[in-house]
Write an enzyme that holds these catalytic residues in place. Structure first.
Site, mmCIF file in Angstrom:
data_model
loop_
_atom_site.group_PDB
_atom_site.id
_atom_site.type_symbol
_atom_site.label_atom_id
_atom_site.label_comp_id
_atom_site.label_asym_id
_atom_site.label_seq_id
_atom_site.Cartn_x
_atom_site.Cartn_y
_atom_site.Cartn_z
ATOM 1 N N ASP A 8 -9.075 -4.454 -4.313
ATOM 2 C CA ASP A 8 -10.056 -5.545 -4.354
ATOM 3 C C ASP A 8 -11.370 -4.942 -4.868
ATOM 4 O OD1 ASP A 8 -11.265 -4.241 -2.229
ATOM 5 O OD2 ASP A 8 -11.181 -5.933 -0.856
ATOM 6 N N CYS A 65 -8.856 -0.928 -0.766
ATOM 7 C CA CYS A 65 -9.924 -1.895 -0.510
ATOM 8 C C CYS A 65 -11.097 -1.110 0.073
ATOM 9 C CB CYS A 65 -9.459 -3.046 0.388
ATOM 10 S SG CYS A 65 -8.956 -2.579 2.057
ATOM 11 N N GLY A 66 -12.074 -1.782 0.654
ATOM 12 C CA GLY A 66 -13.242 -1.062 1.147
ATOM 13 C C GLY A 66 -12.876 -0.028 2.199
ATOM 14 N N THR A 67 -12.130 -0.463 3.192
ATOM 15 C CA THR A 67 -11.722 0.428 4.280
ATOM 16 C C THR A 67 -10.266 0.850 4.199
ATOM 17 O OG1 THR A 67 -11.084 -1.472 5.606
ATOM 18 C CG2 THR A 67 -13.354 -0.645 5.885
ATOM 19 N N ILE A 69 -8.082 -1.021 5.461
ATOM 20 C CA ILE A 69 -7.490 -1.713 6.615
ATOM 21 C C ILE A 69 -6.875 -3.055 6.204
ATOM 22 C CG2 ILE A 69 -7.968 -2.787 8.849
ATOM 23 C CD1 ILE A 69 -10.190 -0.648 9.218
ATOM 24 N N MET A 71 -5.873 -4.069 3.300
ATOM 25 C CA MET A 71 -4.697 -3.851 2.454
ATOM 26 C C MET A 71 -3.500 -3.424 3.297
ATOM 27 S SD MET A 71 -5.125 -4.571 -0.719
ATOM 28 C CE MET A 71 -6.206 -4.534 -2.168
ATOM 29 N N HIS A 98 8.066 11.402 7.699
ATOM 30 C CA HIS A 98 8.582 10.744 8.906
ATOM 31 C C HIS A 98 8.750 9.235 8.762
ATOM 32 C CE1 HIS A 98 7.490 14.098 12.029
ATOM 33 N NE2 HIS A 98 8.135 14.554 10.972
ATOM 34 N N HIS A 133 14.546 10.259 11.727
ATOM 35 C CA HIS A 133 13.514 9.338 11.240
ATOM 36 C C HIS A 133 14.132 8.102 10.586
ATOM 37 C CE1 HIS A 133 10.687 12.387 12.295
ATOM 38 N NE2 HIS A 133 11.314 13.264 11.528
HETATM 39 C C1 RB5 Z 1 -14.475 -6.504 1.223
HETATM 40 O O1 RB5 Z 1 -15.824 -6.666 1.483
HETATM 41 C C2 RB5 Z 1 -13.798 -5.758 2.369
HETATM 42 O O2 RB5 Z 1 -13.725 -6.596 3.481
HETATM 43 C C3 RB5 Z 1 -12.433 -5.303 1.946
HETATM 44 O O3 RB5 Z 1 -12.547 -4.477 0.831
HETATM 45 C C4 RB5 Z 1 -11.653 -4.489 2.956
HETATM 46 O O4 RB5 Z 1 -12.396 -3.418 3.435
HETATM 47 C C5 RB5 Z 1 -10.978 -5.241 4.018
HETATM 48 O O5 RB5 Z 1 -10.290 -4.696 4.875
#
Ligand code: RB5
Length: 141
Positions: A8, A65-67, A69, A71, A98, A133
């Site tokens: 993203d 993505c940003g974090t 998380i 994705m 694993h 596994h």
């Molecule tokens: C976008 O601002 C951010 O929310 C997205 O990239 C991501 O980190 C979501 O988990």
């Protein structure tokens, strides 16, 4: 190797650099976007990359993505997808050995590019250990 790649807007900059790394390593990359810093919705990108992996068009996928998380949450909702959110090389290696992870998720706003490259190199060169596994993975399906 055929690799599906997507991000993203939060992962766009890193995704471009990762595409260059993968090309330099002579992998065939299917880049599903995004292709600018304009805001897009990560669940749609995750679904596109996971579809390529599930149908066998790509052997594995990388989502940024940003974090990482969002994705990873989105990818792990797809049947037969085992997505691993990794922040360093050890968990990247273990996610292959694993967990036989077939999608790697990275946080474009939390990782330095050299750490991201280390993670990717390790992840792409580590094989699934099988054995006990595999039994555990069978329990997930
Ligand atoms: C976008 O601002 C951010 O929310 C997205 O990239 C991501 O980190 C979501 O988990």
């Amino acid at each position: 190797m055929k690799i599906a790649l997507g991000s993203d807007h939060g992962g766009f900059k890193m995704k471009e650099e990762v595409a260059s790394l993968l090309a330099s390593l002579e992998h065939a990359v299917s880049d599903v976007g995004c292709f600018s810093k304009d805001s897009v919705d990560y669940p749609e990108v995750a679904q596109q990359v996971c579809s390529l992996v599930r149908e066998g068009t790509a052997q594995c996928g990388i989502l940024i993505c940003g974090t990482g998380i969002g994705m990873s949450i989105a990818a792990n909702r797809q049947r037969d997808i085992r997505a691993a959110l990794c922040h360093e090389a050890y968990t990247a290696r273990m996610s292959r050995e694993h967990n036989n992870a077939n999608v790697l998720c990275l946080g474009g706003r939390v990782l330095g590019i050299e750490v991201a490259f280390d993670i990717i190199r390790v992840w792409l060169t580590t094989s699934f250990a099988g054995g006990r596994h595999q039994r555990r993975l069978d329990m997930l399906s």
